[in-house]
Design an enzyme around this catalytic site. Structure first.
Site, PDB file in Angstrom:
ATOM      1  N   GLY A 251       0.813  -1.210   0.000  1.00  0.00           N
ATOM      2  CA  GLY A 251       0.000   0.000   0.000  1.00  0.00           C
ATOM      3  C   GLY A 251       0.848   1.262   0.000  1.00  0.00           C
ATOM      4  CG  ASP A 252       3.414   1.736   3.149  1.00  0.00           C
ATOM      5  OD1 ASP A 252       2.341   2.242   3.539  1.00  0.00           O
ATOM      6  OD2 ASP A 252       4.058   0.906   3.812  1.00  0.00           O
TER       7      ASP A 252
END
Length: 301
Positions: A251-252
């Site tokens: 997600g990052d």
């Protein structure tokens, strides 16, 4: 410049254990040390993509020095607020038999003067800069600290990005962040629903946009991602073929890829594609994806 703030960064100690047996002596077959925390991950991937970035947050003790020195060795500038007590946390991630067990450290308590020092560092941000707030809160910080930070940079044309969960995310919506990136499970938590269909995901995203978020990028794990942008556009991307190796930092990486794409093109379609490629590239690699891996995968998006 993209500034990332990680209030509770970490050293991620990842080990591979064949046939992990709880309560017994286990031996690793492979070990890796990563410089972690959601904002730190964003800075790492941005740096790989050639985007100028600085990692901010709090650091403490010899583990904090290891984090800072490790990032600097990678060429990633840091500007941490140093704490007089405590240690930057260590997170242990045990991979075995295709599964992963995580034991995350708590991290040091943050005194009020340290928070004030961080806010003063943010006073240097200028129009066109990007501020990314990502991750959970360490002990000692109020639950509305993200709102406090966004209020601090308000009125300076700083693009703000928030990747957080539950009330931490909900509290910043009135500040009209440029981008938020919940996943399907986090949307379910926000709206009190355990499992969301894709139609319900879109409905929740529209609600968050009504509450203030300008752009909502929703990661859907193996089902890809969805972008609802501030022009009313809706974009949907799947996941390219590949072997899933791990999901830590995916997600990052998606946030970093989206920002890299947006900053270079000012186009939401291009930004979404780059974000999807970065998230998938990390899932298909042993650590955070490199710029070369991301660009190679972009052709398959």
């Amino acid at each position: 410049m993209v500034y990332t703030v990680t209030l509770n960064p970490a050293l991620d100690y990842e080990v591979l254990v064949d046939g992990f047996r709880p309560g017994e002596l286990n031996r690793t077959s492979r070990e890796q040390l990563h410089f972690g925390g959601k904002g730190v991950n964003v800075s790492t991937v941005l740096h790989s993509l050639g985007v100028e970035t600085t990692a901010l947050g709090f650091a403490a003790g010899f583990t904090g020095r290891a984090l800072e020195n490790g990032l600097k060795a990678l060429g990633i500038p840091t500007d941490f607020v140093w704490l007089e007590e405590g240690l930057t946390r260590v997170n242990v991630k045990i991979r075995s038999g295709g599964g992963e067990t995580e034991v995350n450290g708590r991290g040091p308590a943050i005194p009020v003067p340290a928070l004030e020092a961080l806010l003063r560092k943010l006073d240097r941000l200028e129009a066109g800069d990007v501020l990314v707030l990502a991750g959970s809160l360490p002990a000692g910080l109020p639950g509305d600290v993200y709102r406090t930070i966004l209020d601090r940079v308000a009125g300076r044309d700083v693009l703000t990005v928030v990747d957080a969960a539950r009330d931490l995310l909900k509290g910043v919506l009135p500040c009209r962040p440029f981008l938020i990136k919940p996943n399907r499970a986090e949307l379910g938590e926000l709206f009190g629903t355990e499992s969301l269909t894709e139609e319900e995901v879109l409905s929740c995203a529209r609600s968050l946009q009504t509450q203030g978020a300008r752009n909502i990028l929703v990661s859907l794990a193996g089902d890809g991602s969805l972008l609802l942008d501030e022009t009313g556009g809706l974009r949907r991307l799947g996941v390219p073929p590949g072997v899933v190796r791990h999901t830590v930092g995916a997600g990052d990486s998606m946030v970093a890829g989206f920002l890299a794409g947006w900053l270079s093109t000012r186009d939401y379609t291009a930004a979404h594609r780059m974000g999807a490629a970065a998230g998938a590239a990390t899932v298909f690699s042993e650590g955070l994806a490199t710029g070369e891996e991301i660009r190679a995968l972009l052709e398959a998006i």
